[in-house]
Write a protein that holds these residues in place. Structure first.
Motif, PDB file in Angstrom:
ATOM      1  N   GLY A  48       0.816  -1.197   0.000  1.00 12.56           N
ATOM      2  CA  GLY A  48       0.000   0.000   0.000  1.00 12.56           C
ATOM      3  C   GLY A  48       0.853   1.250   0.000  1.00 12.56           C
ATOM      4  N   GLN A  49       0.239   2.347   0.337  1.00 11.23           N
ATOM      5  CA  GLN A  49       0.964   3.612   0.366  1.00 11.23           C
ATOM      6  C   GLN A  49       1.934   3.606   1.544  1.00 11.23           C
ATOM      7  OE1 GLN A  49       0.192   5.693  -2.113  1.00 11.23           O
ATOM      8  NE2 GLN A  49       1.815   7.144  -1.587  1.00 11.23           N
ATOM      9  N   VAL A  50       3.195   3.847   1.233  1.00 11.18           N
ATOM     10  CA  VAL A  50       4.243   3.840   2.260  1.00 11.18           C
ATOM     11  C   VAL A  50       4.511   5.278   2.658  1.00 11.18           C
ATOM     12  CG1 VAL A  50       6.596   3.145   2.848  1.00 11.18           C
ATOM     13  CG2 VAL A  50       5.237   1.753   1.263  1.00 11.18           C
ATOM     14  N   VAL A  51       4.079   5.623   3.849  1.00 11.93           N
ATOM     15  CA  VAL A  51       4.249   6.972   4.396  1.00 11.93           C
ATOM     16  C   VAL A  51       4.544   6.826   5.875  1.00 11.93           C
ATOM     17  CG1 VAL A  51       3.157   9.216   4.793  1.00 11.93           C
ATOM     18  CG2 VAL A  51       2.627   7.934   2.733  1.00 11.93           C
ATOM     19  N   PHE A  52       5.457   7.679   6.364  1.00 12.56           N
ATOM     20  CA  PHE A  52       5.797   7.671   7.786  1.00 12.56           C
ATOM     21  C   PHE A  52       5.248   8.936   8.453  1.00 12.56           C
ATOM     22  CE2 PHE A  52       9.323   5.146   5.884  1.00 12.56           C
ATOM     23  CZ  PHE A  52       9.048   3.954   6.515  1.00 12.56           C
ATOM     24  N   ARG A  53       4.760   8.736   9.651  1.00 15.70           N
ATOM     25  CA  ARG A  53       4.318   9.868  10.463  1.00 15.70           C
ATOM     26  C   ARG A  53       4.900   9.658  11.862  1.00 15.70           C
ATOM     27  NH1 ARG A  53      -1.893  10.947  10.370  1.00 15.70           N
ATOM     28  NH2 ARG A  53      -1.309  11.401   8.193  1.00 15.70           N
ATOM     29  N   ASN A  54       5.914  10.502  12.162  1.00 12.81           N
ATOM     30  CA  ASN A  54       6.681  10.322  13.412  1.00 12.81           C
ATOM     31  C   ASN A  54       7.310   8.937  13.472  1.00 12.81           C
ATOM     32  OD1 ASN A  54       6.079  12.908  14.424  1.00 12.81           O
ATOM     33  ND2 ASN A  54       4.128  12.154  15.285  1.00 12.81           N
ATOM     34  N   GLY A  55       7.764   8.481  12.330  1.00 13.51           N
ATOM     35  CA  GLY A  55       8.456   7.203  12.268  1.00 13.51           C
ATOM     36  C   GLY A  55       7.531   6.010  12.173  1.00 13.51           C
ATOM     37  N   GLU A  56       6.231   6.217  12.234  1.00 15.51           N
ATOM     38  CA  GLU A  56       5.273   5.117  12.200  1.00 15.51           C
ATOM     39  C   GLU A  56       4.680   5.004  10.803  1.00 15.51           C
ATOM     40  OE1 GLU A  56       4.367   2.883  14.837  1.00 15.51           O
ATOM     41  OE2 GLU A  56       6.268   3.749  15.497  1.00 15.51           O
TER      42      GLU A  56
END
Length: 850
Positions: free
Chosen positions: A322-330
C-alpha cells in the motif's frame, strides 16, 4: 548481515538477531560496529526485545534503523527511539481502525478484555487514549492472567455488548469458552479481537480447554479480527513496476514449498524505502555540498546521520503493501477486518490510515441478528397508558349515566308541583342529581394520561379530578342526608312546636359540608399539592423480539404526605356515611313514603361503602396496571352514582305513574318513640313537614274522613249502650226525640282541616250553647206526671247523660286523636267515680284541627 548494491554504492545492514536473545543480538550489533565497515543504516529487527535495545542505542552512532516486522507499540516513542522506523504498522495502528468501525456502526459503549502481557496492555492503553475524546465510553476494563471467566462474567454484569479483546490464541480459546458458558455470544454481542492469529488457530488449543468444539465455534461465530494488510488489494502498479498481485505470484513461485511469512511484503517495501532514502540523501548532498558524499559517512558524522533521518521521513510511494508513508516514524498502512463466518475467516473490510477511510466490502459483515448488536441493553421507556377502546367503552357508559341523571333532573323539575315530589324536597333532589353528574364527570378525567395530554396538563388534572369527585360525593350524599335530618328533626324531637324547616336551611347544611371539603382541599393544594410522579418498573423483553428491553413507566398523582391527606378525606367521608346511616335508622318507622327515604339511603350507603372499600383495595393492588385500575375506579363510580340515583328517583317515578296519592298518605300514622318513653302522655302535632303545607293538609283531610267513619260506628255502639240504660221502649223514643240531636252535634266534626285554635273554638261554642244540666234540678212541667213518665224526666235524663257523655268524651274521642284525655270534661262531676276517669290514650299523635 547482508549487503546491497545500489547505483554502485555498497552498504551493509542487519536482518535479524538469532533466537531473539537480547545478549546475542546486542553482541552482534557491537561486533558489526567495531569490526565491520561503516554501515549507513540498520535494516531489520523482528524480536521486539532485541529491536528495542538496538534502537535505543542508535542515536549514539547516528544510525537510522528500519524494521519490517517489529510491531510492538513501545517502539513508537520517538523521544526514546528517534532513529527508529518501520514499514510494518504498529500494533497500535489498529486502534484508529477500530475507532472508525465503532463509529460506522454507532457503537458508543464498549468494554475491554486484556491479557496481562505488556504488548496487549500497551495496545489497550493507547486505545483508551484514542477513544477518550471521541464520545465513546469504555464502560468496563477487565484484565486476566490465566482464567478469563471471572472477567467475562463482570463484563456481562456491566451490560457490555461490544468487547474489544487483546490476547493470544491460547487465551482466546479460553475466553470464548467462558463466553459460551455466560451466553455472551450471538445476536446481542460483538467480539473484536486481534486478527494476526494463525489460520485454524483454535484447533491447536481446543484440547487444552474444557469446552466442546461445537460450543467453541458457536461462541466464535461472527467475531471480527483486526490486523494490518500483508499486501495491498489494489490492482495498480507499485514503485517496482509490479502490481501487488503480480508480486505475490512471483514471490510464491520463488518461495516454493518454503514457509510463508506475512511480513515479506513489508520487507520488500523496506528495501525500496532505504533505496529511496539514500537516493534523496545523495541528491541533497549534490545540491548543497559537492565535496561531501555518502561514502564519507561515519558513526560520528552527525550531519550525514541527520540527512538520512530527514530523507527517510520524506518517504512516500505506493508499494506492494500500500501507500508507504511515515508519520513520526510510524508506518501509515492499511488495516484489514476479517470476520469468522462458518469456521473460516473472511475479509470484510479495510481501513486506509493515510486517507482515514473505512471500506466495508459489499456489506459482507454478517450479524447473527436482523441488525448490528446494540452497544448496550437499549432501555426503551414505555408509558403504560390506558387503552383507547377501554376508555371509549367506559366513557360511553358514563355518558349513558349522565343521560339518565339528566332524565331524572327533567322528571324532578317537571313534576316539582306534584305533592309527591314536593314532599320529597325537589331542591335537594336536584343537588343529589348534580352530585351524581359531577361524579360521572370525574371518570373522563381519570382516563386522561400522558398519552392524551402533556405533563403539565396531567399535573393540573390530578387536582381537578380530585376536587370534582370529592365535591360531587359530598353534594349528593349531603343533600340526601339533609333531607333525612329534617324528617328526623320533625318526628323524633318531641319538644318541637309547629317548627318549619325550610329548604334554605337544608341548603345551608349542604353548604357547610362542602365548606369542610373546600377547607381540606385548599389546605391540601397549598401545603402539599398533587404532582405528577413517574414510577419505573423492572425491564421486560421486547414482545416484538427486538434487541431492546422495555422498562414500563407509569404516571401517578402523588405528593409527599399522600397517606395523611387521603386519611383525612376518608375519615371525613366515613363520618358522613355513618351520620347518614344513623339518620336512616332513626327514621325507619316514619311511614310516609314521600318523606322517608331511609330504606333507600341505607341501601345506597351499603352499596357505596362496600364498593368503595373493594375498589380502593383492588385499585391499590393493581396500581402497576393502569387499564385494570382505571376500569375498577370507573366502574365503582358508575355503579355508586347509578345505584344512588336509581334508589332515590325510580321509586318516585313508579309511584307517580301508578298511585300518586298513596305515597303522601300515612299508612301507619304513628311514630313510635323509644322504649323508655312508651308510656309518655305527651303528644306532638304534625306540623308543616315542608313548604307545601297544603299537601300535608290534604293528607290529613283524607285521614279525617277515615276517622269520621269510625265515629259513625262508635255512635251506633253508643246507641246500644243507651238502650240498655232505658227501662222501657218509650224511653228510647224520648231520648231519640229530645237528646239525639245533642249527641250528634257533639260528634259531628265538620271543619277538620281548619286551624287548631279554630277547631277548639267550635267545640267550645257547642258546649257553651248546650250546657249540661246541673245535678238535682227538675222541670216543674214534669213533676205532675205519672210515675212511668218520671223515668224520662229531666232529672233522669240528666243523670243518664252524666254517665254517657264522660264515656263519649273520655273513651271515644281520645281513641280517634281528639281532645286530650287529661282535660276536665264539662259534663263530669267532681265526685265522679274512678271508673269514669279517662282512659290512657293508645295513640300519641294528636290530629290537629279535630
Amino acid at each position: 548481515i547482508f549487503s546491497l548494491s545500489l547505483s554502485f554504492f555498497f552498504f551493509f545492514f542487519f536482518s535479524s538477531f538469532p533466537q531473539c536473545d537480547n545478549a546475542k543480538g546486542l553482541k552482534a550489533f557491537y561486533d558489526a560496529i567495531k569490526y565491520g565497515p561503516n554501515h549507513l543504516m540498520v535494516f531489520g529487527g523482528v524480536c521486539a526485545t532485541v529491536t528495542s535495545i538496538i534502537a535505543e542505542s542508535l542515536k549514539g552512532w547516528n544510525l537510522v534503523q528500519l524494521s519490517f516486522a517489529a510491531t510492538t507499540p513501545e517502539l513508537a516513542d520517538k523521544k526514546k527511539y528517534p532513529y527508529f522506523f518501520r514499514t510494518v504498522p504498529s500494533d497500535n495502528a489498529v486502534n484508529p481502525a477500530i475507532l472508525k468501525l465503532l463509529k460506522y456502526y454507532q457503537w458508543k459503549r464498549v468494554g475491554t478484555l486484556t491479557q496481562d502481557v505488556q504488548r496487549f496492555s500497551e495496545v489497550r492503553n493507547d486505545l483508551t487514549g484514542v477513544l477518550y475524546g471521541e464520545d465513546i465510553e469504555i464502560s468496563d476494563t477487565e484484565s486476566f492472567s490465566n482464567d478469563p471467566c471471572t472477567s467475562v462474567k463482570k463484563l456481562k454484569g456491566n451490560d457490555v455488548r461490544i468487547i474489544l479483546g487483546q490476547f493470544d490464541e491460547e487465551m482466546a480459546v479460553k475466553v470464548f469458552c467462558c463466553a459460551y458458558d455466560e451466553e455472551m455470544y450471538g445476536s446481542k454481542y460483538q467480539w473484536i479481537i486481534p486478527g494476526w492469529y494463525e489460520n485454524l488457530w483454535w484447533e491447536s488449543w481446543i484440547n487444552s480447554s474444557q469446552c466442546l468444539s461445537k460450543n467453541l465455534l458457536a461462541a466464535m461465530e461472527g467475531y471480527i479480527g483486526v490486523d494490518f494488510e500483508p499486501l495491498s488489494s489494489k490492482m495498480i502498479k507499485t514503485i517496482s513496476g509490479r502490481t501487488p498481485q503480480q508480486y505475490e505470484r512471483e514471490y510464491n513461485a520463488k518461495r516454493g514449498d518454503g514457509q510463508s511469512s506475512k511480513f515479506h511484503g513489508y520487507a520488500y517495501d523496506g528495501i525500496w524505502v532505504i533505496a529511496k532514502t539514500l537516493q534523496r540523501a545523495m541528491k541533497y548532498l549534490n545540491a548543497t555540498n559537492k565535496h561531501q558524499k555518502i561514502e564519507d559517512f561515519n558513526y560520528t558524522n552527525h550531519k550525514l546521520g541527520k540527512i538520512f533521518l530527514d530523507a527517510m521521513n520524506e518517504t512516500n510511494f505506493f508499494g506492494v503493501t500500500g501507500q508507504v508513508v511515515f508519520r513520526n516514524g510510524e508506518r501509515m498502512g492499511t488495516i484489514k477486518f476479517t470476520q469468522f463466518q462458518e469456521r473460516k475467516e473472511v475479509k470484510v473490510g479495510e481501513y486506509n490510515a493515510v486517507a482515514d477511510t473505512l471500506e466495508i466490502i459489499n456489506n459482507s459483515i454478517r450479524f447473527q441478528g436482523l441488525e448490528p448488536p446494540k452497544d448496550k441493553t437499549i432501555i426503551q421507556e414505555e408509558l403504560r397508558k390506558i387503552s383507547l377502546p377501554l376508555y371509549s367503552i367506559l366513557s360511553a357508559l358514563t355518558i349513558l349515566g349522565m343521560i339518565m341523571a339528566s332524565a331524572f333532573l327533567f322528571f324532578n323539575i317537571k313534576n316539582r308541583n306534584q305533592k309527591l315530589i314536593k314532599m320529597s324536597s325537589p331542591y335537594m333532589n336536584n343537588l343529589i342529581i348534580l352530585g351524581g353528574m359531577l361524579s360521572y364527570a370525574s371518570i373522563f378525567l381519570f382516563g386522561l394520561d400522558g398519552s392524551f395530554v402533556s405533563e403539565k396538563t396531567f399535573e393540573t388534572l390530578c387536582t381537578v379530578r380530585t376536587w370534582i369527585l370529592t365535591v360531587g360525593y359530598t353534594t349528593a350524599f349531603g343533600a340526601m342526608f339533609a333531607k333525612t335530618w329534617r324528617v328526623h328533626a320533625i318526628f323524633k324531637n318531641v319538644k318541637m312546636k309547629k317548627k318549619i324547616i325550610k329548604d334554605q336551611k337544608l341548603l345551608v347544611i349542604v353548604g357547610g359540608m362542602l365548606l369542610i371539603d373546600l377547607c381540606i382541599l385548599i389546605c391540601w393544594q397549598v401545603v402539599d399539592p398533587l404532582r405528577r410522579t413517574v414510577e419505573k418498573y423492572n425491564m421486560e423483553p421486547d414482545p416484538a423480539g427486538r434487541d431492546i428491553s422495555i422498562r414500563p413507566i407509569l404516571e401517578h398523582c402523588e405528593n409527599t404526605h399522600m397517606t395523611i391527606w387521603l386519611g383525612i378525606v376518608y375519615a371525613y367521608k366515613g363520618l358522613l356515611m355513618l351520620f347518614g346511616c344513623f339518620l336512616a335508622w332513626e327514621t325507619r318507622n316514619v311511614s310516609i313514603p314521600a318523606l322517608n327515604d331511609s330504606k333507600y339511603i341505607g341501601m345506597s350507603v351499603y352499596n357505596v361503602g362496600i364498593m368503595c372499600i373493594i375498589g380502593a383495595a383492588v385499585s391499590f393492588l393493581t396500581r402497576d396496571q393502569p387499564n385494570v385500575q382505571f376500569c375498577i375506579v370507573a366502574l365503582v363510580i358508575i355503579f355508586c352514582s347509578t345505584i344512588t340515583l336509581c334508589l332515590v328517583f325510580v321509586p318516585k317515578l313508579i309511584t307517580l305513574r301508578t298511585n300518586p296519592d298513596a305515597a303522601t298518605q300515612n299508612r301507619r300514622f304513628q311514630f313510635t318513640q323509644n322504649q323508655k318513653k312508651e308510656d309518655s302522655k305527651t303528644s306532638t302535632s304534625v306540623t308543616s313537614v315542608n313548604q307545601a303545607s297544603t299537601s300535608r293538609l290534604e293528607g290529613l283531610q283524607s285521614e279525617n274522613h277515615r276517622l269520621r267513619m269510625k265515629i259513625t260506628e262508635l255512635d251506633k255502639d253508643l246507641e246500644e249502650v243507651t238502650m240498655q240504660l232505658q227501662d222501657t221502649p218509650e224511653k228510647t223514643t224520648y231520648i231519640k226525640q229530645n237528646h239525639y240531636q245533642d249527641l250528634n252535634d257533639i260528634l259531628s266534626i265538620r271543619n277538620f282541616t281548619d286551624s287548631k285554635d279554630g277547631e277548639k273554638a267550635i267545640l267550645k261554642n257547642h258546649l257553651d250553647q248546650n250546657p249540661p244540666a246541673q245535678w238535682g234540678t227538675s222541670d216543674p212541667s214534669r213533676t205532675s206526671k205519672d210515675p212511668i213518665e218520671d223515668i224520662n224526666s229531666p232529672e233522669h235524663i240528666q243523670r243518664r247523660l252524666s254517665l254517657q257523655l264522660p264515656i263519649l268524651h273520655h273513651a271515644y274521642l281520645p281513641s280517634i286523636g281528639g281532645v286530650d284525655a287529661s282535660c276536665a270534661s264539662p259534663c263530669v262531676s267532681p265526685s265522679a267515680s274512678p271508673r269514669h276517669r279517662h282512659v290512657p290514650p293508645s295513640f300519641r299523635v294528636m290530629v290537629s284541627g279535630l
